[in-house]
Scaffold this motif. Sequence first.
Motif, PDB file in Angstrom:
ATOM      1  N   ALA A 136     -14.955  28.163   6.634  1.00  0.00           N
ATOM      2  CA  ALA A 136     -15.549  26.858   6.907  1.00  0.00           C
ATOM      3  C   ALA A 136     -15.992  26.160   5.624  1.00  0.00           C
ATOM      4  N   LEU A 177     -11.247  27.978  17.653  1.00  0.00           N
ATOM      5  CA  LEU A 177     -11.708  29.361  17.638  1.00  0.00           C
ATOM      6  C   LEU A 177     -12.505  29.718  18.885  1.00  0.00           C
ATOM      7  N   SER A 183     -19.231  30.715   6.773  1.00  0.00           N
ATOM      8  CA  SER A 183     -18.119  31.596   6.435  1.00  0.00           C
ATOM      9  C   SER A 183     -17.304  31.003   5.287  1.00  0.00           C
ATOM     10  N   TYR A 219     -11.087  32.713   9.635  1.00  0.00           N
ATOM     11  CA  TYR A 219     -12.302  33.204  10.264  1.00  0.00           C
ATOM     12  C   TYR A 219     -11.994  33.583  11.706  1.00  0.00           C
ATOM     13  N   ASN A 246      -9.042  27.321  12.259  1.00  0.00           N
ATOM     14  CA  ASN A 246      -8.674  27.321  10.850  1.00  0.00           C
ATOM     15  C   ASN A 246      -7.661  26.226  10.569  1.00  0.00           C
ATOM     16  N   TYR A 285     -13.588  24.766  14.731  1.00  0.00           N
ATOM     17  CA  TYR A 285     -14.345  25.681  15.585  1.00  0.00           C
ATOM     18  C   TYR A 285     -13.850  25.623  17.028  1.00  0.00           C
ATOM     19  N   ASP A 325     -23.579  31.761  16.702  1.00  0.00           N
ATOM     20  CA  ASP A 325     -22.142  31.835  16.474  1.00  0.00           C
ATOM     21  C   ASP A 325     -21.669  30.662  15.619  1.00  0.00           C
ATOM     22  N   TYR A 326     -22.142  29.456  15.929  1.00  0.00           N
ATOM     23  CA  TYR A 326     -21.702  28.291  15.161  1.00  0.00           C
ATOM     24  C   TYR A 326     -22.207  28.354  13.719  1.00  0.00           C
ATOM     25  N   TRP A 334     -15.353  20.791  10.701  1.00  0.00           N
ATOM     26  CA  TRP A 334     -15.835  22.046  11.276  1.00  0.00           C
ATOM     27  C   TRP A 334     -15.680  22.059  12.794  1.00  0.00           C
ATOM     28  N   TYR A 353     -20.143  30.695  11.752  1.00  0.00           N
ATOM     29  CA  TYR A 353     -18.875  30.075  11.371  1.00  0.00           C
ATOM     30  C   TYR A 353     -19.049  29.150  10.168  1.00  0.00           C
ATOM     31  N   PRO A 404     -14.114  34.778  15.258  1.00  0.00           N
ATOM     32  CA  PRO A 404     -15.419  35.034  15.875  1.00  0.00           C
ATOM     33  C   PRO A 404     -15.489  36.446  16.446  1.00  0.00           C
TER      34      PRO A 404
END
Length: 372
Positions: free
Chosen positions: A343, A73, A340, A41, A32, A70, A333-334, A66, A337, A43
């Motif tokens: 993102a 995260l 979301s 966000y 973030n 990511y 998963d990506y 991103w 994200y 995971p």
Amino acid sequence: MKLSRVGTSVAMTAIAALTLVGCAAGGEQGGNEGGSDLPKYSPAEQLEGKLSATGASSQEKAQVAWLADYAGLQAGVDVKYEATGSGTGRDNFVAGTSNFIGSDRAFKAEELKENKFAVCKDGTDLVEIPVYISPIAIAYNLPEVEALNLDADTIAKIFDGKIEKWNDPAIAALNEGVELPDTKITPVHRGDDSGTTENFMDYLSEVAPDSWKYEADKVWPKEIKGGEAADQTAGVAAAIEGGEGTIGYLDASAAGELQTAAVKSGEEFVEYTPEAAAAIVENSKLEEGRAATDLAYELNFEGGNGGYPIVLVSYLIGCAEYQDAETGKLVKDYFSYVISPAAQALAAEKAGSAPISDGIREKAQAAVDAIK
């Protein structure tokens, strides 16, 4: 509206992304990376693995942001995205050299029938979700003309070489009281395969069919002579900036300090903004006959109600079921994200895109949840 200019060349996208990923991964866990007021966000679980992706250069600034976020995260997941252009990305996905791709259009129905996607299990559907909504700006270089109005018919004739001077009566009629120079127009188009080109030509075909006779395609029509070709989004921006009298189309995130035209939408001329672009998508519908995981939008380019009519909807594309289940888990998963609120807000801050609506997110999340 002006957005911050692309700071790195498209050719350096992968290097820039990896550098940012390395910095984020080496810092405090949590991700973030945007402003403190952005949504956060988390995971569902920590994963490990690698993903390789290519595709739309329109997503360049968003993907860099991103990937950096990511990595904070999911420190154990190494995701690479190279902005090769949408056409190359789709070719790579068919060949199996990219685990997922970005594309400024979804695969066409006939392409889905013709192609076997090497990374996907035989017979599986594709997951195609809109993740990046942006205006396609009409940028020009006329220092003495501070504001410019254009409509679809005039834009079509300019890019088809039918209008050759900036003081042409058709342009003057849309810009009453503006002193237009007797300068030669140099239209700039994408020289590489481009979903932005296809979206731009789709708009002209729909709104100015009497003046634009070419079928929408990722490749600029060979029948059109003259003008200037430039590769990738950043190349178009550089060509427009480098030559007075030029005009071109490009993702608005790369417009930077370039002059941009207001485009007729309904009965008014509308400046591009992310919100105005999002309004067009909200008033569009999904293409019929697609799988439930395939969210390909049939855009309403007519505009009206304050919507900016030349819109790019860029997709993330993957498999509903992968040959390798671990790859599927990482892609799932990506993708989760990217759609979301966190993102999407980050992309709006860093790339000036319009966050997808809650309605689009709900459909996209259902498609992503099907990935395995």
